[in-house]
Scaffold this motif. Sequence first.
Motif, PDB file in Angstrom:
ATOM      1  N   GLN A  46       0.832  -1.193   0.000  1.00 54.75           N
ATOM      2  CA  GLN A  46       0.000   0.000   0.000  1.00 54.75           C
ATOM      3  C   GLN A  46       0.875   1.254   0.000  1.00 54.75           C
ATOM      4  O   GLN A  46       2.033   1.223   0.391  1.00 54.75           O
ATOM      5  N   GLN A  47       0.305   2.357  -0.447  1.00 56.60           N
ATOM      6  CA  GLN A  47       1.037   3.610  -0.467  1.00 56.60           C
ATOM      7  C   GLN A  47       1.230   4.102   0.961  1.00 56.60           C
ATOM      8  O   GLN A  47       0.271   4.241   1.710  1.00 56.60           O
ATOM      9  N   LEU A  48       2.489   4.319   1.322  1.00 55.48           N
ATOM     10  CA  LEU A  48       2.827   4.741   2.678  1.00 55.48           C
ATOM     11  C   LEU A  48       3.216   6.212   2.691  1.00 55.48           C
ATOM     12  O   LEU A  48       3.921   6.688   1.798  1.00 55.48           O
TER      13      LEU A  48
ATOM     14  N   ILE B 255       6.747  12.235   1.936  1.00 52.55           N
ATOM     15  CA  ILE B 255       6.603  11.622   0.604  1.00 52.55           C
ATOM     16  C   ILE B 255       5.647  10.446   0.723  1.00 52.55           C
ATOM     17  O   ILE B 255       5.380   9.939   1.808  1.00 52.55           O
ATOM     18  N   GLU B 256       5.140  10.021  -0.424  1.00 51.69           N
ATOM     19  CA  GLU B 256       4.347   8.798  -0.498  1.00 51.69           C
ATOM     20  C   GLU B 256       5.158   7.801  -1.296  1.00 51.69           C
ATOM     21  O   GLU B 256       5.695   8.124  -2.357  1.00 51.69           O
ATOM     22  N   ILE B 257       5.239   6.574  -0.780  1.00 55.14           N
ATOM     23  CA  ILE B 257       6.062   5.547  -1.421  1.00 55.14           C
ATOM     24  C   ILE B 257       5.330   4.213  -1.341  1.00 55.14           C
ATOM     25  O   ILE B 257       4.585   3.954  -0.394  1.00 55.14           O
TER      26      ILE B 257
ATOM     27  N   SER C  85       7.910  -6.359   5.004  1.00 52.34           N
ATOM     28  CA  SER C  85       8.091  -5.647   3.731  1.00 52.34           C
ATOM     29  C   SER C  85       7.759  -4.172   3.891  1.00 52.34           C
ATOM     30  O   SER C  85       8.492  -3.307   3.394  1.00 52.34           O
ATOM     31  N   GLU C  86       6.688  -3.888   4.600  1.00 53.58           N
ATOM     32  CA  GLU C  86       6.329  -2.489   4.850  1.00 53.58           C
ATOM     33  C   GLU C  86       7.407  -1.799   5.681  1.00 53.58           C
ATOM     34  O   GLU C  86       7.784  -0.653   5.404  1.00 53.58           O
ATOM     35  N   ALA C  87       7.930  -2.491   6.680  1.00 50.94           N
ATOM     36  CA  ALA C  87       8.981  -1.911   7.519  1.00 50.94           C
ATOM     37  C   ALA C  87      10.247  -1.637   6.705  1.00 50.94           C
ATOM     38  O   ALA C  87      10.910  -0.609   6.896  1.00 50.94           O
ATOM     39  N   ALA C  88      10.577  -2.539   5.784  1.00 55.43           N
ATOM     40  CA  ALA C  88      11.765  -2.339   4.952  1.00 55.43           C
ATOM     41  C   ALA C  88      11.594  -1.137   4.029  1.00 55.43           C
ATOM     42  O   ALA C  88      12.530  -0.349   3.836  1.00 55.43           O
TER      43      ALA C  88
END
Length: 194
Positions: free
Chosen positions: A101-103, A113-115, A144-147
């Motif tokens: 998902q966009q973080l 930023i959105e990534i 994966s989100e944490a990375a």
Amino acid sequence: MYQEKIINPPSGYLALTLFLGLLGAAIACFAFESFVLGGLTLTVNLVLVAPGLIIVNPNESKILTLFGKYVGTVKSDGFFWVNPLTTKKKLSLRARNLNGQQLKVNDKMGNPIEIAAVIVWQVNETAKATFAVENYLQYVNIQSEAAVRHLANSFAYDNMEDESAEITLKDGAEKVSVLLEEELNERLSRAGSK
């Protein structure tokens, strides 16, 4: 930590032949009114022969445990016979996509930023995926989100505020991808994934 142990059990066709032979013998015993022998033959057949038959499809594996102890993993596809007392758990070895998902995070300079990232992964060590983490799918998602968050915090978005930055998120996509892959491999190795 559990190490994967790959086992190659015998073909299931011999056990299937034995199953059908014992089934025929049990039917013959019942036909000749030898109910005790027929019942015993049928019980042996249903308790010791039939539960040991397993089918492993391509890109799948079966993790075998016996009374709470890891016995091994069957990764070869085919029809096999294993100890009928083992617990058999199916685990997919197929490659999977994780569409992150966009973080909303801050880059190295503190700019919002959105990534997002699309991550392709698969299980390569079934014992770790089964026994080292509670739920390997959830583990892969969270790590994966944490990375991705860690990677976004490590680099500036562009050179405007940090002119000395060699790698930026905007211009250094290849280098950033390599670094993300290395970090993901390190984080996901605990769950037997890459």
